[in-house]
Design a protein around this motif. Structure first.
Motif, PDB file in Angstrom:
ATOM      1  N   ASP A  94      -2.610   7.986  -6.973  1.00 53.28           N
ATOM      2  CA  ASP A  94      -3.875   8.283  -6.282  1.00 53.28           C
ATOM      3  C   ASP A  94      -4.273   7.059  -5.457  1.00 53.28           C
ATOM      4  N   LEU A  95      -4.164   7.182  -4.128  1.00 57.22           N
ATOM      5  CA  LEU A  95      -4.440   6.058  -3.223  1.00 57.22           C
ATOM      6  C   LEU A  95      -5.786   6.218  -2.517  1.00 57.22           C
ATOM      7  N   GLY A  96      -6.671   7.017  -3.097  1.00 54.87           N
ATOM      8  CA  GLY A  96      -7.949   7.317  -2.445  1.00 54.87           C
ATOM      9  C   GLY A  96      -8.843   6.121  -2.194  1.00 54.87           C
ATOM     10  N   LYS A  97      -8.656   5.048  -2.963  1.00 49.23           N
ATOM     11  CA  LYS A  97      -9.493   3.851  -2.762  1.00 49.23           C
ATOM     12  C   LYS A  97      -8.802   2.798  -1.916  1.00 49.23           C
ATOM     13  N   VAL A  98      -7.579   3.090  -1.480  1.00 45.33           N
ATOM     14  CA  VAL A  98      -6.806   2.089  -0.730  1.00 45.33           C
ATOM     15  C   VAL A  98      -7.060   2.291   0.767  1.00 45.33           C
ATOM     16  N   SER A  99      -7.687   1.322   1.383  1.00 44.42           N
ATOM     17  CA  SER A  99      -8.009   1.440   2.805  1.00 44.42           C
ATOM     18  C   SER A  99      -7.010   0.706   3.683  1.00 44.42           C
ATOM     19  N   PHE A 100      -6.127  -0.084   3.060  1.00 45.50           N
ATOM     20  CA  PHE A 100      -5.136  -0.809   3.866  1.00 45.50           C
ATOM     21  C   PHE A 100      -3.822  -0.906   3.118  1.00 45.50           C
ATOM     22  N   LEU A 101      -2.749  -0.511   3.787  1.00 42.03           N
ATOM     23  CA  LEU A 101      -1.398  -0.640   3.240  1.00 42.03           C
ATOM     24  C   LEU A 101      -0.489  -1.064   4.382  1.00 42.03           C
ATOM     25  N   ASP A 102       0.281  -2.151   4.184  1.00 40.75           N
ATOM     26  CA  ASP A 102       1.214  -2.576   5.226  1.00 40.75           C
ATOM     27  C   ASP A 102       2.637  -2.220   4.808  1.00 40.75           C
ATOM     28  N   SER A 103       3.627  -2.688   5.562  1.00 45.43           N
ATOM     29  CA  SER A 103       4.996  -2.285   5.254  1.00 45.43           C
ATOM     30  C   SER A 103       5.465  -2.870   3.925  1.00 45.43           C
ATOM     31  N   SER A 104       4.876  -3.987   3.497  1.00 44.72           N
ATOM     32  CA  SER A 104       5.203  -4.516   2.166  1.00 44.72           C
ATOM     33  C   SER A 104       4.746  -3.545   1.086  1.00 44.72           C
ATOM     34  N   GLY A 105       3.543  -3.029   1.267  1.00 48.70           N
ATOM     35  CA  GLY A 105       3.013  -2.061   0.311  1.00 48.70           C
ATOM     36  C   GLY A 105       3.814  -0.770   0.331  1.00 48.70           C
ATOM     37  N   LEU A 106       4.198  -0.345   1.528  1.00 43.65           N
ATOM     38  CA  LEU A 106       5.034   0.851   1.640  1.00 43.65           C
ATOM     39  C   LEU A 106       6.356   0.641   0.907  1.00 43.65           C
ATOM     40  N   GLY A 107       6.958  -0.518   1.103  1.00 45.38           N
ATOM     41  CA  GLY A 107       8.219  -0.822   0.421  1.00 45.38           C
ATOM     42  C   GLY A 107       8.061  -0.789  -1.088  1.00 45.38           C
ATOM     43  N   ALA A 108       6.913  -1.249  -1.579  1.00 45.42           N
ATOM     44  CA  ALA A 108       6.664  -1.237  -3.025  1.00 45.42           C
ATOM     45  C   ALA A 108       6.545   0.195  -3.537  1.00 45.42           C
ATOM     46  N   VAL A 109       5.873   1.061  -2.770  1.00 43.00           N
ATOM     47  CA  VAL A 109       5.748   2.467  -3.170  1.00 43.00           C
ATOM     48  C   VAL A 109       7.137   3.122  -3.207  1.00 43.00           C
TER      49      VAL A 109
END
Lengths: 111, 174
Positions: free
Chosen positions: A47-62
């Motif tokens: 559930d990413l409803g509270k996440v307002s910012f994700l960069d490519s590092s975060g995408l890679g982690a997902v």
């Protein structure tokens, strides 16, 4: 990394309570979510409803979490905010994940 | 930042070395030379945490200026990818100085990023190729950054000059 877990039916829901998944926290995020998946439940819904910012590092982690869980368990996503949805769309990762508009409604706390 | 100063003998000196003809030929590559009001300027030591702090400051500043939310979130994402690359590749995780200028040039946010790290391989900006998506085992966990930058930014220019990398780009307002 502040995350919470709950059950919804057969699913394990992992709610991210931090507003940013970026290079500063990508490794901590990945480890925290992996630990949370010691709990049962399939699919795992992030559930990413509270996440307002994700960069490519975060995408890679997902993506890393998805690969970690496969093939026995599926990672699905829920409640993407517009800036986060844009990252998945631009990188075509929206074609890889099942994305729910809302997290499951009947959440029950785990443990 | 101890021991690293940016006086007239540092980046300021290098900036003044770019002549008008150079600017005309290569586009605006200098934060000080771009027309339009300066909305944001930071000089900071490279690192994941400083990147986060600077981007949060940028977001708050542009929100106060009343800029369109979409342009703000695009600027934040583009600059995150650029700064992450500087931290990881130009400086390889070592502390080094980064300077960021953001100007309102009328049609968009003109951003300039300067660092003193190693140049791009072969002195060429990376392209926008995405790795093949073959779920689940071969899914890429990286290599998204330049694709995101090139998808959202326009008027990308790069220059290696006097030991620093200067990257200029524009975030459209519309």
């Amino acid at each position: 990394m502040d995350i919470a877990t709950s059950r919804a039916g057969e699913s394990l829901v992992i709610t991210v309570n931090d507003g940013r998944i970026d290079a500063a926290v990508a490794i901590a995020f990945k480890e925290a979510v992996r630990r949370a998946t010691d709990l049962p439940g399939n699919p795992v819904i992030l559930d990413l409803g509270k996440v307002s910012f994700l960069d490519s590092s975060g995408l890679g982690a997902v993506v890393a979490v998805m690969k970690f869980l496969a093939p026995e368990r599926r990672l699905e996503l829920a409640a993407l905010t517009p800036p986060v949805a844009k990252v998945f769309r631009l990188t075509r990762m929206d074609s890889v994940f099942t994305i729910h508009h809302q997290p499951p409604g009947d959440l029950q706390a785990v443990g | 930042m101890a021991g690293r100063t940016l006086g007239s003998g540092g980046w300021g000196g290098a900036r003044s070395g770019i002549g008008a003809s150079q600017r005309r030929r290569s586009g605006a590559l200098d934060g000080a030379g771009v027309p339009g009001p300066l909305l944001f300027h930071r000089r900071f030591v490279a690192g994941d945490q400083t990147t986060r702090t600077v981007l949060e400051d940028l977001n708050a500043t542009l929100c106060e200026d009343g800029l369109p939310p979409k342009a703000i979130s695009n600027a934040e994402l583009i600059l995150a990818e650029v700064l992450n690359n500087v931290v990881e590749h130009a400086y390889s995780g070592d502390p080094g100085l980064i300077e960021l200028w953001v100007r309102d040039d009328g049609g968009g946010l003109a951003c300039t990023i300067a660092d003193q790290g190693v140049p791009f391989p072969d002195d060429v900006m990376p392209g926008s190729d995405l790795a093949a998506i073959t779920p689940p085992d071969l899914l890429p966990e990286g290599g998204f950054g330049w694709h995101i930058i090139r998808s959202l930014a326009v008027e990308l220019h790069h220059q290696r000059r006097d030991g620093r990398n200067l990257l200029a780009l524009k975030v459209p307002l519309g």
